[in-house]
Design a protein around this motif. Structure first.
Motif, PDB file in Angstrom:
ATOM      1  N   PRO A  72      -1.583   8.398  -1.348  1.00 45.88           N
ATOM      2  CA  PRO A  72      -1.678   9.253  -2.532  1.00 45.88           C
ATOM      3  C   PRO A  72      -0.482  10.217  -2.620  1.00 45.88           C
ATOM      4  N   GLU A  73      -0.024  10.654  -1.445  1.00 49.00           N
ATOM      5  CA  GLU A  73       1.108  11.577  -1.417  1.00 49.00           C
ATOM      6  C   GLU A  73       2.364  10.941  -2.012  1.00 49.00           C
ATOM      7  N   PRO A  76       0.817  -1.214   0.000  1.00 52.50           N
ATOM      8  CA  PRO A  76       0.000   0.000   0.000  1.00 52.50           C
ATOM      9  C   PRO A  76       0.857   1.273   0.000  1.00 52.50           C
ATOM     10  N   LEU A 124      -2.525  15.990  -5.998  1.00 50.13           N
ATOM     11  CA  LEU A 124      -3.158  15.061  -5.062  1.00 50.13           C
ATOM     12  C   LEU A 124      -4.583  14.741  -5.473  1.00 50.13           C
ATOM     13  N   THR A 125      -5.330  15.795  -5.802  1.00 49.43           N
ATOM     14  CA  THR A 125      -6.746  15.617  -6.116  1.00 49.43           C
ATOM     15  C   THR A 125      -6.921  14.668  -7.292  1.00 49.43           C
ATOM     16  N   CYS A 143     -10.544   1.788  -7.683  1.00 55.22           N
ATOM     17  CA  CYS A 143     -11.155   0.977  -6.621  1.00 55.22           C
ATOM     18  C   CYS A 143     -12.517   0.486  -7.100  1.00 55.22           C
ATOM     19  N   MET A 168      -6.169  11.106  -6.270  1.00 53.66           N
ATOM     20  CA  MET A 168      -7.273  10.548  -5.481  1.00 53.66           C
ATOM     21  C   MET A 168      -8.452  10.198  -6.376  1.00 53.66           C
ATOM     22  N   TYR A 169      -8.686  11.054  -7.372  1.00 48.75           N
ATOM     23  CA  TYR A 169      -9.794  10.819  -8.302  1.00 48.75           C
ATOM     24  C   TYR A 169      -9.612   9.477  -9.005  1.00 48.75           C
ATOM     25  N   VAL A 205      -9.859   6.324  -6.630  1.00 48.03           N
ATOM     26  CA  VAL A 205     -11.214   5.903  -6.258  1.00 48.03           C
ATOM     27  C   VAL A 205     -11.890   5.218  -7.445  1.00 48.03           C
ATOM     28  N   GLN A 239      -8.232  -0.236  -1.203  1.00 44.44           N
ATOM     29  CA  GLN A 239      -7.820   0.780  -0.251  1.00 44.44           C
ATOM     30  C   GLN A 239      -7.569   0.119   1.081  1.00 44.44           C
ATOM     31  N   ARG A 240      -6.415   0.420   1.668  1.00 44.18           N
ATOM     32  CA  ARG A 240      -6.153  -0.064   3.027  1.00 44.18           C
ATOM     33  C   ARG A 240      -5.835   1.163   3.846  1.00 44.18           C
ATOM     34  N   GLY A 241      -6.801   1.593   4.641  1.00 46.48           N
ATOM     35  CA  GLY A 241      -6.627   2.833   5.374  1.00 46.48           C
ATOM     36  C   GLY A 241      -6.501   3.961   4.376  1.00 46.48           C
ATOM     37  N   GLY A 242      -5.514   4.801   4.546  1.00 48.09           N
ATOM     38  CA  GLY A 242      -5.337   5.906   3.611  1.00 48.09           C
ATOM     39  C   GLY A 242      -4.438   5.532   2.454  1.00 48.09           C
ATOM     40  N   ARG A 243      -4.144   4.246   2.299  1.00 46.87           N
ATOM     41  CA  ARG A 243      -3.199   3.860   1.257  1.00 46.87           C
ATOM     42  C   ARG A 243      -3.850   2.930   0.239  1.00 46.87           C
ATOM     43  N   TYR A 244      -3.234   2.859  -0.907  1.00 47.75           N
ATOM     44  CA  TYR A 244      -3.821   2.095  -2.010  1.00 47.75           C
ATOM     45  C   TYR A 244      -2.815   1.124  -2.570  1.00 47.75           C
TER      46      TYR A 244
END
Lengths: 394, 510
Positions: A344-345, A341, A362-363, A373, A366-367, A370, A380-385
């Protein structure tokens, strides 16, 4: 001195009279009184079975067992009717067997420290069919669970029985997939068979009992899951299998205990390779270095079992590239995604390093994450992908 | 002869007018006080007697009766000392009768006649203004606080002699105090930490911007030393300045809690509270026999930062459910129900597991059960009320050595300003100020999505098994994200970003 019980069909235990009363007394000693393996053997030495052991005079009992054990038996005899206890056991859907009884797995009877009593719900593994243990870390990576799924599914389709520990992570992922592919899978528990541990595997536990697979344990019903029980359970997992496949394991882990037991028992061990930097791969890589078979695709396991695919099912190597439907931007992102994982950063930094074109924000990351996904390519695992599968864009 | 002096009482944050009726007549000498008085009010008798003697105006032996009306509300506090003393002086002819008309008197007396500060001045004076009082005589230490209310004359005195002189018209130099409210609010606060000190952590900075722009509650999950506390402490620096109305609300709470410092009239800076995790329920939401505002009310219109969230006792945390939703706390006691405002921005921080390093496979040694037990301290309903969740990664040495400073608070405030303007325009004429405060009907009215965005959210709703509350929260956050770009409509990327921030907690609790 009579010979020790090694060899299953040989020795004194062939004399056990296969009756329900015998099972009742077996449960009495092995379950109600919870005698350890050694004590069970000593108790029946030279006897026709547990019924005869039950009728032994107190003096003889004291001679065969430790004081505490003999005392416990006398106490239990006063309070409990073994036949009634067996009824209670059956009412819960729990069956009981022991070495020498017909349904006791042959493979298990071969090992020197075989369980003297075995409880099960559902069925026991079929001795005529090959069985493979798929084991690994509880806290596995998505790569691990993906591989476990691929192998368990493919092997189950080949009519191979999947043995595992019903634990979190690799164990349950593999068993779940095997069940869903219509295969038989058996869970060896470190607690009583009436307890589902971990509780979050409740659904799988029920499915196994209702299917042609099952759950089994040498611990009496009601025994809680204790840490000390698990290495004990692991020897049963390896004993029941022809081959042990290690998917993901640390160097120091329960999985590696199972492997060392498998080697003592003379079972084939195979491992799945991974990256040298990944601590979860430490165990597998160590095994490969020591000469364990390398499993790159399910066929490797089959050929180790001297089996052919039979052409019924085409077994695809899991790392073969599948075609994914990605847009150009998604493709850029896909190239920096990984099976571990990442936030996004981190992905933004990787993308900025890799591409000189339009900067990634970043945006935007993230777009696309998702959306990926939503397509089921990324999880997604927590805030990570992380990637869920390998593939190429079409 | 009866004298009536105006004073004020407090019921929670609400003030009510109290008439102090003093009668001095012939009869068996004595000093009686009636009107459902608390013991500290009853003790006023002794303070007044001695203080009057010490300024050379002893009370003659007579039958004295003091009634605090309305007589059916319980009176607490020491604010009635001064009005009782002045009432007696009017009866004794030391102060002209007309001098106390339309005048509010509040103050505690020392035995030497000194006038000491009391709590709750601000709501009392605001109420007095509504009631048509022309001028207020209050303790000197409270004068800055009282002067915040305009349209009413405020006089601060530190000794009863000065009050008597003033009422006798012998203090020509006494002028009502006034302050320039807008100047106070414009004051720059130099002591606030700046976001520029935070290196890296772009995700969390983004979350902080969204939280500050729309007043969304946020949760940070990360290993020890990753900068969670550092970030939380900087959030007040990016919140929009308080409006005069907000400043008055906040100051009222602080006034009632007795926390306004002497000489400081108005709380002009958004509060930032940081209670330790051993806090009790009463201290958190307010309580006591005579309820006082708790930490969540003291953080009204500001930030309440709860660090090490799972270490808080679960029943204490669960007390937050209702205030997080209703933005106020209702405390019922036998002598009434007290309402305290609690429109607070909740910022939570926690480690992902007892050792703090999960999911770092190399360092975390916690078992699954331990992690589960740790996380289960936070109940579902609380989690459900958090709009923004993010993982705070550990800071790498590279980032530390990199001297590049991040976006400063001023720059972030600029971005947030865009969203603030959008919201002001949108909520013009209603009580709402922030997106997070919208109810279902308002969400429907204001969260207009572009067609593809609506379709995307629909598919995410089913694929991610969102609850209706989750759906609404995603929409509200998406609204704020769109506002940051001054976009009237919510587009796909706004939805995905909101979903991203909402889902970051899923791994831990599902």
């Amino acid at each position: 001195m009579p010979e020790s019980g090694i060899g299953g069909k040989g020795g004194e235990l062939i004399n056990i009279v296969e009756t329900e009363t015998e099972r009742a007394y077996l449960h009495f000693f092995g379950g109600t009184c919870a005698l350890p393996r050694g004590a069970m053997r000593k108790l029946t030495e030279g006897l026709s079975g547990y019924e005869e052991a039950y009728r032994l005079p107190d003096q003889e009992l004291n001679a065969r067992l430790k004081d505490q054990q003999a005392f416990r038996i006398r106490q239990c005899k006063k309070q409990i009717d073994p036949l009634q206890e067996l009824e209670v056991l059956y009412a819960k859907g729990i069956r009981i067997t022991a070495p020498g009884l017909s349904e006791y797995p042959e493979k298990l009877a071969e090992i020197p420290d075989r369980p003297e009593v075995l409880y099960y719900r559902g069925n026991l593994p079929n001795a005529d069919r090959p069985s493979v243990a798929i084991i690994g870390a509880r806290r596995c990576s998505s790569y691990g669970s993906f591989v476990a799924q691929e192998f368990a599914g493919a092997l189950a389709k080949e009519n191979i029985q999947i043995i595992s520990g019903l634990a979190l992570g690799i164990d349950s992922v593999g068993q779940k997939e095997a069940f869903e592919q219509g295969g038989d899978t058996f869970g060896v528990l470190g607690c009583g068979v009436d307890i589902c541990y971990p509780a979050s595997n409740r659904a799988l536990y029920r499915q196994l009992i209702a299917s042609s697979g099952g759950v089994l344990s040498e611990f009496a019903p009601g025994t809680k899951a204790m840490a000390a029980n698990f290495p004990q359970r692991n020897r049963i997992i390896s004993a029941l299998s022809d081959l042990v496949l290690v998917v993901e394991a640390r160097i120091r882990s329960g999985t590696m205990i199972t492997v060392s037991m498998a080697l003592e028992q003379g079972r084939e061990v195979m491992a799945i390779p991974g990256r040298i930097t990944d601590p979860l791969q430490g165990g597998c890589l160590y095994l490969l270095q020591q000469g364990a078979g390398m499993a790159l695709k399910p066929e490797d396991v089959l050929s180790a079992l001297h089996l052919q695919c039979g052409g019924r099912v085409s077994v695809k190597a899991p790392h073969s590239k599948q075609s994914l439907h990605l847009t150009a931007e998604e493709q850029e992102l896909w190239e920096v995604l990984d099976f571990t994982p990442q936030s996004p950063e981190e992905l933004v930094h990787l993308l900025q390093a890799a591409h000189t074109g339009e900067p990634w924000e970043l945006t935007k990351v993230m777009y696309h994450l998702v959306l990926l996904c939503g397509k089921g390519y990324v999880s997604q695992r927590g805030g990570r992908y992380q990637k869920l599968k390998e593939g190429l864009a079409t | 002869m009866i004298t009536v002096i105006h004073s004020a009482g407090l019921h929670g944050l609400i003030s009510y007018g109290v008439r102090v009726e003093v009668d001095l007549s012939q009869g068996l000498p004595g000093f009686d006080m009636v009107g459902l008085l608390g013991s500290e009010v009853r003790e006023a008798k002794e303070r007044v007697k001695v203080a009057m003697k010490n300024i050379g105006m002893p009370i003659p032996s007579a039958k004295i009766t003091v009634n605090l009306s309305p007589a059916d509300i319980r009176k607490e506090g020491c604010a009635y000392d001064l009005p009782i003393a002045i009432g007696l002086m009017v009866c004794l002819g030391k102060v002209p009768k007309g001098a106390t008309a339309e005048t509010l008197l509040i103050g505690e007396l020392g035995l030497n006649g000194e006038v000491k500060p009391v709590r709750g001045i601000l709501p009392m004076i605001r109420k007095a203004k509504e009631d048509g009082i022309r001028r207020c005589i209050i303790p000197k230490a409270n004068e800055a606080e009282g002067a915040v209310v305009d349209g009413i004359e405020i006089y601060g005195f530190d000794h009863m002699e000065a009050v008597v002189a003033f009422l006798n018209g012998k203090a020509p130099s006494a002028r009502p105090i006034s302050v320039d409210l807008s100047a106070l609010l414009r004051k720059e606060h130099s002591d606030v930490d700046d976001f520029a000190d935070v290196q890296g952590q772009e995700m969390i900075r983004r979350a902080a911007i969204i939280a500050a722009a729309g007043f969304h509650h946020m949760l940070m999950i990360g290993p020890p030393g990753s900068g969670k506390t550092m970030i939380a402490k900087r959030i007040p620096s990016i919140l929009p300045r308080m409006t005069p109305k907000e400043a008055l609300e906040v100051s009222s709470v602080y006034s009632v809690a007795g926390l306004i410092r002497e000489g400081e009239g108005l709380i002009t800076q958004r509060p930032f509270l940081f209670p330790h995790h051993t806090i009790t329920g009463n201290a958190l939401v307010g309580g006591g026999q005579i309820p006082k505002p708790g930490v969540i009310s003291l953080a009204h219109r500001g930030v309440l930062f709860l660090d090490e969230l799972p270490e808080f006792k679960r029943p204490v945390l669960d007390l937050l459910r209702q205030p997080m939703e209703d933005k106020q706390v209702q405390i019922s006691r036998k002598n009434g129900t007290f309402l305290f405002p609690a429109d607070t921005l909740y910022v939570f921080a926690m480690n992902p597991c007892p050792c703090g390093y999960y999911p770092d496979q190399e360092r975390c040694r916690c078992s699954e059960a331990e992690i589960h037990r740790y996380l289960s301290h936070i109940s579902g309903p609380i989690l459900d009320r958090i709009d923004l969740m993010c993982e705070v990664p550990a800071v790498t040495l590279q980032q530390l050595q990199n001297n590049e400073r991040g976006m400063s608070s001023a720059q972030m405030r600029e971005v947030i300003g865009i969203a603030r303007k959008m919201q002001e325009k949108r909520f013009c004429g209603s009580d709402l100020r922030f997106n997070a405060e919208m109810n279902h009907a308002q969400i429907r009215a204001f969260c207009q999505m572009e067609a593809p965005a609506a379709k995307l959210l629909e598919s995410l709703f089913s694929s991610m098994q969102m609850s209706v509350r989750a759906y609404h929260r995603v929409l509200k956050v998406a609204r704020t994200i769109a506002d940051l770009e001054a976009s009237e409509k919510i587009c796909e990327k706004h939805i995905t970003e909101a979903v991203c921030f909402r889902n970051a907690g899923e791994r831990y609790w599902r």
